[in-house]
Design a protein around this motif. Structure first.
Motif, PDB file in Angstrom:
ATOM      1  N   LEU A   6       8.178   1.406  -7.248  1.00 40.19           N
ATOM      2  CA  LEU A   6       6.817   1.667  -7.705  1.00 40.19           C
ATOM      3  C   LEU A   6       6.897   2.283  -9.085  1.00 40.19           C
ATOM      4  CD1 LEU A   6       3.788   1.724  -7.105  1.00 40.19           C
ATOM      5  CD2 LEU A   6       4.116   3.969  -6.058  1.00 40.19           C
ATOM      6  N   ASP A   9       2.007   2.190 -11.586  1.00 36.14           N
ATOM      7  CA  ASP A   9       0.986   1.673 -10.668  1.00 36.14           C
ATOM      8  C   ASP A   9       1.122   0.178 -10.440  1.00 36.14           C
ATOM      9  OD1 ASP A   9      -0.238   4.104 -10.049  1.00 36.14           O
ATOM     10  OD2 ASP A   9      -1.463   4.043 -11.851  1.00 36.14           O
ATOM     11  N   PRO A  44      -4.660   3.405  -8.521  1.00 37.95           N
ATOM     12  CA  PRO A  44      -3.458   4.244  -8.461  1.00 37.95           C
ATOM     13  C   PRO A  44      -2.718   3.993  -7.154  1.00 37.95           C
ATOM     14  CG  PRO A  44      -5.405   5.555  -7.981  1.00 37.95           C
ATOM     15  CD  PRO A  44      -5.900   4.185  -8.396  1.00 37.95           C
ATOM     16  N   LEU A  45      -1.398   4.074  -7.203  1.00 37.49           N
ATOM     17  CA  LEU A  45      -0.547   3.837  -6.045  1.00 37.49           C
ATOM     18  C   LEU A  45       0.390   5.026  -5.853  1.00 37.49           C
ATOM     19  CD1 LEU A  45       0.588   0.169  -6.881  1.00 37.49           C
ATOM     20  CD2 LEU A  45      -1.405   0.864  -5.537  1.00 37.49           C
ATOM     21  N   ARG A  46       0.644   5.372  -4.600  1.00 34.98           N
ATOM     22  CA  ARG A  46       1.598   6.426  -4.290  1.00 34.98           C
ATOM     23  C   ARG A  46       2.456   5.986  -3.110  1.00 34.98           C
ATOM     24  NH1 ARG A  46      -0.138   7.230  -8.428  1.00 34.98           N
ATOM     25  NH2 ARG A  46      -1.174   9.072  -9.304  1.00 34.98           N
ATOM     26  N   ARG A  47       3.721   6.418  -3.106  1.00 30.67           N
ATOM     27  CA  ARG A  47       4.642   6.036  -2.037  1.00 30.67           C
ATOM     28  C   ARG A  47       4.398   6.868  -0.788  1.00 30.67           C
ATOM     29  NH1 ARG A  47      10.554   5.691  -2.754  1.00 30.67           N
ATOM     30  NH2 ARG A  47      10.362   7.957  -2.656  1.00 30.67           N
ATOM     31  N   ASP A  50       6.758   9.791  -0.224  1.00 27.67           N
ATOM     32  CA  ASP A  50       6.580  11.018  -0.997  1.00 27.67           C
ATOM     33  C   ASP A  50       5.540  11.957  -0.390  1.00 27.67           C
ATOM     34  OD1 ASP A  50       8.444  10.105  -2.821  1.00 27.67           O
ATOM     35  OD2 ASP A  50       6.935   9.239  -4.170  1.00 27.67           O
ATOM     36  N   LEU A  51       4.869  11.529   0.667  1.00 27.18           N
ATOM     37  CA  LEU A  51       3.760  12.309   1.215  1.00 27.18           C
ATOM     38  C   LEU A  51       4.136  13.092   2.465  1.00 27.18           C
ATOM     39  CD1 LEU A  51       0.913   9.694   0.702  1.00 27.18           C
ATOM     40  CD2 LEU A  51       1.585  11.582  -0.795  1.00 27.18           C
ATOM     41  N   ILE A  65       3.124   1.862   0.483  1.00 28.41           N
ATOM     42  CA  ILE A  65       2.352   2.629  -0.486  1.00 28.41           C
ATOM     43  C   ILE A  65       0.937   2.838   0.038  1.00 28.41           C
ATOM     44  CG2 ILE A  65       3.676   1.770  -2.468  1.00 28.41           C
ATOM     45  CD1 ILE A  65       1.386  -0.169  -3.030  1.00 28.41           C
ATOM     46  N   TRP A 251      -7.616   9.949   0.499  1.00 26.12           N
ATOM     47  CA  TRP A 251      -6.740   9.964  -0.673  1.00 26.12           C
ATOM     48  C   TRP A 251      -6.586  11.390  -1.207  1.00 26.12           C
ATOM     49  CZ3 TRP A 251      -3.479   6.987  -3.504  1.00 26.12           C
ATOM     50  CH2 TRP A 251      -3.200   7.360  -4.817  1.00 26.12           C
ATOM     51  N   THR A 255      -2.929  13.206  -1.107  1.00 24.38           N
ATOM     52  CA  THR A 255      -2.226  13.302  -2.390  1.00 24.38           C
ATOM     53  C   THR A 255      -2.577  14.554  -3.178  1.00 24.38           C
ATOM     54  OG1 THR A 255      -3.923  12.104  -3.664  1.00 24.38           O
ATOM     55  CG2 THR A 255      -2.240  10.777  -2.528  1.00 24.38           C
ATOM     56  N   GLU A 257      -4.986  14.583  -5.187  1.00 22.82           N
ATOM     57  CA  GLU A 257      -5.489  14.049  -6.446  1.00 22.82           C
ATOM     58  C   GLU A 257      -6.938  13.593  -6.296  1.00 22.82           C
ATOM     59  OE1 GLU A 257      -2.939  10.915  -7.794  1.00 22.82           O
ATOM     60  OE2 GLU A 257      -1.133  11.946  -7.107  1.00 22.82           O
TER      61      GLU A 257
END
Length: 339
Positions: A6, A9, A44-47, A50-51, A65, A251, A255, A257
Motif C-alpha cells: 500500500l 493510497d 484514503p486507504l489503511r492496512r 496496522d489497526l 485494507i 473510519w 483510524t 482520522e
C-alpha cells in the motif's frame, strides 16, 4: 507470488500493477445511460494489519485494507499496468463476481469471461448489468438488503470488495519495457491511469459500520473481451486483496482520522459546467451480460419498496462538455475531474 503493498493510497501488486479507488459523482438513476463521471480524488486507504485489535478478529484474519465511504456514495476502480506486460484481474463485490454475478471463485473462466485485462480495461465503475453499460458502484450498509451480494446470494455475509490479480505466464510478454519506454521513463515519471478489487468461510460477525456495494444508475461502459486468451494467465502467480468498506463514523473510530469531506453531487458538478468523459472504443467488443446482474435492483428501485418518499435525488442532470478519450495503450488515460 507478487508482493502486495500500500503506497500513496494505491494498492500495488508486484512492481508494475496498481489499483486506486476513485471518489466520483453518484449519477442519477433516471433511466438515462450517462457518460463517465470524473474522478474527484482517491479514497484514503489503511492496512488492517496496522489497526491491531481495534478491528474485528475476522477482519484481522482476512487482512487487506479499509476504505471509508458515505452511504450512497459512488466509486470507480482505476487500473494501471504497462501495455507490454498486462495483467488479468477478478473483481468481487461481497464474494459475487462483478462481471458475471456468479459466486466468487479463485480461477479465471472463459465462458462467461469473469475478469478484466488491464490496461486495455483502464477502469471499472460498476457491475456489468447490460450490453455496453454498467450500474454504478454505490455504498450501502450491510443488513438492509440493498447490496449486490444480498440480492444475488440472499445473504450479506462479507461486504466490501475482493480483488485478485493474475500475472501472465512466463514468456508470454517481455520482462522489461521496450527501449523507447525505458528512455522516456528516465526523463518523465510514468503516470497512473487515474493520475490528477475457495470454499466460503463461516459467516463473519457483522461489524456496525461495515458497508457493501449496491447498484446505482446506468453508465455507458464496456467490459472488453480478453484479447490474449484465458490460458495466458498464470494461476500459480496471483495476489488477492480484500477491501473492507466502512462508514465515516467507523473510519474515525478505527483510524483516529477525519473521514473525507462529503461527496460532490452530480447536480452541483453539472451546475458548474464541468466535463464528463467517453472512450473511442467503437472498435472493441463487450462481454455478454449475465442474467444474475441484469436482475439486480438499483438502490432507487429498492427505496420504492421501503418508503413512499424519495430517499435520494435522482432528478436528471445536464451533462456538460464531453471529452472523448482514446482507449489507453499504456494505462495513461484519465477521466479526472477539474473540481
Amino acid at each position: 507470488m507478487p508482493r502486495v503493498m500500500l503506497r500513496d493510497d494505491r494498492v500495488h501488486v508486484g512492481d508494475r500493477f496498481s489499483v486506486s479507488f476513485q471518489r466520483t459523482l453518484r449519477i442519477p438513476d433516471d433511466g438515462t445511460e450517462y457518460p463517465l463521471p470524473p474522478g474527484l480524488g482517491t479514497f484514503p486507504l489503511r492496512r488492517i494489519d496496522d489497526l491491531g485489535d481495534r478491528v474485528p478478529a475476522e477482519w484481522r484474519e482476512r487482512g487487506g485494507i479499509i476504505l471509508p465511504m458515505y452511504q450512497r456514495e459512488a466509486m470507480w476502480l482505476c487500473f494501471h499496468a504497462p501495455s507490454w506486460k498486462p495483467r488479468a484481474l477478478k473483481v468481487g463485490v461481497g464474494k459475487v463476481c462483478a462481471i458475471t454475478g456468479r459466486p466468487w471463485s479463485e480461477a479465471l473462466h472463459r465462458e462467461p469471461q469473469d475478469y478484466v485485462v488491464a490496461p486495455l480495461q483502464p477502469w471499472l465503475d460498476g457491475i456489468a448489468a447490460g450490453t455496453g453499460f454498467i450500474r454504478q458502484f454505490v455504498a450501502m450498509p450491510l443488513g438492509l438488503g440493498y447490496t449486490v451480494e444480498g440480492q444475488v446470494t440472499g445473504e450479506e455475509r462479507h461486504g466490501g470488495l475482493q480483488l485478485k490479480v493474475f500475472e501472465p505466464r512466463a514468456g508470454r510478454f517481455p520482462d522489461e519495457p521496450p527501449l523507447l519506454e525505458r528512455v522516456l521513463r528516465c526523463a518523465v515519471p510514468m503516470s497512473c491511469a487515474c493520475a490528477g478489487a475457495a470454499p466460503a468461510p463461516a459467516a463473519p460477525r457483522r461489524c456496525a459500520g461495515a458497508m457493501g456495494l449496491a447498484a446505482g444508475g446506468r453508465m455507458r461502459q464496456k467490459v472488453y473481451p480478453d484479447p490474449h486468451g484465458v490460458d495466458t494467465w498464470d494461476p500459480d502467480h496471483t495476489a488477492r486483496v480484500f477491501v473492507h468498506l466502512v462508514n465515516s463514523e467507523l473510519w474515525r473510530e478505527l483510524t483516529g482520522e477525519k473521514p473525507p469531506r462529503t461527496p460532490v453531487t452530480a447536480k452541483e458538478y453539472a451546475r458548474h459546467g464541468l466535463p464528463w468523459f467517453d472512450l473511442y472504443d467503437e472498435h472493441l467488443g463487450t462481454v455478454a451480460p449475465q442474467d444474475a446482474l441484469a436482475k439486480v435492483k438499483s438502490v432507487k428501485d429498492l427505496d420504492a419498496g421501503k418508503s413512499t418518499l424519495p430517499l435520494q435525488d435522482d432528478e436528471p442532470v445536464t451533462v456538460g462538455p464531453l471529452k472523448k478519450l482514446p482507449v489507453p495503450p499504456n494505462g495513461t488515460a484519465v477521466h479526472d475531474g477539474e473540481w
